[in-house]
Design a protein around this motif. Structure first.
Motif, PDB file in Angstrom:
ATOM      1  N   ALA A  20       0.824  -1.209   0.000  1.00 59.34           N
ATOM      2  CA  ALA A  20       0.000   0.000   0.000  1.00 59.34           C
ATOM      3  C   ALA A  20       0.861   1.263   0.000  1.00 59.34           C
ATOM      4  O   ALA A  20       0.527   2.264  -0.655  1.00 59.34           O
ATOM      5  CB  ALA A  20      -0.935  -0.003   1.206  1.00 59.34           C
ATOM      6  N   GLU A  21       1.974   1.232   0.713  1.00 60.69           N
ATOM      7  CA  GLU A  21       2.866   2.395   0.751  1.00 60.69           C
ATOM      8  C   GLU A  21       3.516   2.629  -0.615  1.00 60.69           C
ATOM      9  O   GLU A  21       3.697   3.776  -1.036  1.00 60.69           O
ATOM     10  CB  GLU A  21       3.928   2.195   1.827  1.00 60.69           C
ATOM     11  CG  GLU A  21       3.391   2.322   3.249  1.00 60.69           C
ATOM     12  CD  GLU A  21       4.401   1.913   4.301  1.00 60.69           C
ATOM     13  OE1 GLU A  21       4.349   2.479   5.404  1.00 60.69           O
ATOM     14  OE2 GLU A  21       5.234   1.018   4.028  1.00 60.69           O
ATOM     15  N   LEU A  79       2.185   1.804  -3.522  1.00 61.30           N
ATOM     16  CA  LEU A  79       1.125   2.336  -4.374  1.00 61.30           C
ATOM     17  C   LEU A  79       0.915   3.826  -4.112  1.00 61.30           C
ATOM     18  O   LEU A  79       0.797   4.628  -5.049  1.00 61.30           O
ATOM     19  CB  LEU A  79      -0.164   1.560  -4.138  1.00 61.30           C
ATOM     20  CG  LEU A  79      -1.347   1.922  -5.029  1.00 61.30           C
ATOM     21  CD1 LEU A  79      -1.055   1.572  -6.479  1.00 61.30           C
ATOM     22  CD2 LEU A  79      -2.603   1.195  -4.555  1.00 61.30           C
ATOM     23  N   ALA A  80       0.882   4.203  -2.837  1.00 56.84           N
ATOM     24  CA  ALA A  80       0.713   5.615  -2.483  1.00 56.84           C
ATOM     25  C   ALA A  80       1.881   6.452  -2.988  1.00 56.84           C
ATOM     26  O   ALA A  80       1.702   7.608  -3.406  1.00 56.84           O
ATOM     27  CB  ALA A  80       0.565   5.754  -0.973  1.00 56.84           C
ATOM     28  N   LEU A  81       3.072   5.883  -2.964  1.00 57.17           N
ATOM     29  CA  LEU A  81       4.253   6.603  -3.431  1.00 57.17           C
ATOM     30  C   LEU A  81       4.126   6.970  -4.914  1.00 57.17           C
ATOM     31  O   LEU A  81       4.531   8.061  -5.322  1.00 57.17           O
ATOM     32  CB  LEU A  81       5.501   5.747  -3.206  1.00 57.17           C
ATOM     33  CG  LEU A  81       6.805   6.340  -3.731  1.00 57.17           C
ATOM     34  CD1 LEU A  81       7.228   7.536  -2.889  1.00 57.17           C
ATOM     35  CD2 LEU A  81       7.908   5.289  -3.764  1.00 57.17           C
ATOM     36  N   ALA A  96       1.540   7.764  -6.560  1.00 55.04           N
ATOM     37  CA  ALA A  96       0.707   8.965  -6.671  1.00 55.04           C
ATOM     38  C   ALA A  96       1.449  10.199  -6.175  1.00 55.04           C
ATOM     39  O   ALA A  96       1.412  11.263  -6.811  1.00 55.04           O
ATOM     40  CB  ALA A  96      -0.582   8.765  -5.898  1.00 55.04           C
ATOM     41  N   THR A  97       2.139  10.056  -5.061  1.00 53.26           N
ATOM     42  CA  THR A  97       2.878  11.187  -4.491  1.00 53.26           C
ATOM     43  C   THR A  97       3.937  11.711  -5.459  1.00 53.26           C
ATOM     44  O   THR A  97       4.134  12.918  -5.599  1.00 53.26           O
ATOM     45  CB  THR A  97       3.555  10.764  -3.174  1.00 53.26           C
ATOM     46  OG1 THR A  97       2.556  10.335  -2.249  1.00 53.26           O
ATOM     47  CG2 THR A  97       4.348  11.911  -2.564  1.00 53.26           C
ATOM     48  N   HIS A 124      -5.252  -1.769  -9.201  1.00 51.98           N
ATOM     49  CA  HIS A 124      -5.254  -0.333  -9.482  1.00 51.98           C
ATOM     50  C   HIS A 124      -4.787  -0.030 -10.910  1.00 51.98           C
ATOM     51  O   HIS A 124      -4.355   1.099 -11.206  1.00 51.98           O
ATOM     52  CB  HIS A 124      -4.386   0.397  -8.455  1.00 51.98           C
ATOM     53  CG  HIS A 124      -5.029   0.469  -7.101  1.00 51.98           C
ATOM     54  ND1 HIS A 124      -4.969  -0.586  -6.208  1.00 51.98           N
ATOM     55  CD2 HIS A 124      -5.776   1.448  -6.507  1.00 51.98           C
ATOM     56  CE1 HIS A 124      -5.638  -0.258  -5.103  1.00 51.98           C
ATOM     57  NE2 HIS A 124      -6.128   0.963  -5.261  1.00 51.98           N
TER      58      HIS A 124
END
Length: 221
Positions: free
Chosen positions: A72-73, A75-77, A79-80, A110
């Motif tokens: 999850a981290e 995946l979030a990266l 986007a960031t 995703h």
């Protein structure tokens, strides 16, 4: 959790996806011991070199530092960091030291496609729709053997060559698996001229494909 050495967006320079925009996740750890390895900084996992993910992303040089990161981290990266590529290459190190199912599943959910680059010396733990590139490492210092399960799972086999004995090693490996639906590449080691000439000649002889590490010729990561 995965031990991550690097995350970056670039162009895939090898094999079937050459030229495709891709996000690379480079995992830390590899005991195979290839003498010509160009990522030896990923071999050892030293607890003293653990860093936050934010420090890993802003690296400006190759180092042994790594971060422990969840799917999850990661995946979030993406986007960031504003990554636009939808193809994710999981490499190393030796990525198949890890169970890659959780990471690949969340990426697929995703809208990302996934690819693994492995030496074939560890069991491939990944979904059926993950593209698997086996770059078989034979008689390396670590003493690992290329697994039958890895050869059979491979979508493409991309073999590094510098001498004719490397082609002979590949031919022996190919006798162990059905190559009907597989792509087979020869990849010259370190852009050596003689290795490239040999690879071209052997591709012609055996109807293999040539992979030339386009990113290195372009001077990009």
């Amino acid at each position: 959790m995965y031990k991550v050495n690097e995350v970056f967006e670039t162009i895939q320079g090898e094999g079937s996806f050459t030229g495709a925009a891709a996000i690379f996740i480079r995992l830390q750890g590899c005991p195979v011991g290839c003498s010509w390895c160009d990522t030896k900084h990923t071999w050892e996992i030293k607890d003293t070199l653990r860093q936050p993910l934010g420090d890993i992303v802003i690296k400006t040089a190759e180092t042994e530092h790594w971060a422990e990161v969840s799917p999850a981290e990661l995946l979030a990266l993406f986007a960031t960091e504003g990554y636009q590529a939808k193809h994710v290459v999981i490499t190393g190190g030796e990525p198949c030291m890890y169970d890659l199912n959780p990471l690949c599943h969340i990426l697929h959910q995703h809208g990302y496609s996934t690819q693994i680059e492995t030496s074939g010396t560890f069991e491939v733990k990944a979904p059926a729709d993950t593209w698997v590139t086996v770059s078989p490492k034979v008689n390396m210092a670590g003493g690992y053997t290329v697994l039958q399960s890895a050869l059979d799972r491979a979508n493409e086999i991309k073999h590094p060559v510098a001498m004719e004995k490397h082609v002979d090693e590949l031919l022996q490996l190919l006798q162990r698996t059905d190559t009907t639906a597989k792509l087979v590449y020869l990849q010259p080691i370190s852009q050596q001229r003689r290795a490239t000439e040999l690879a071209i000649a052997m591709c012609k002889r055996y109807n293999f494909r040539l992979s030339v590490q386009v990113h290195k010729y372009l001077g990009i990561s």
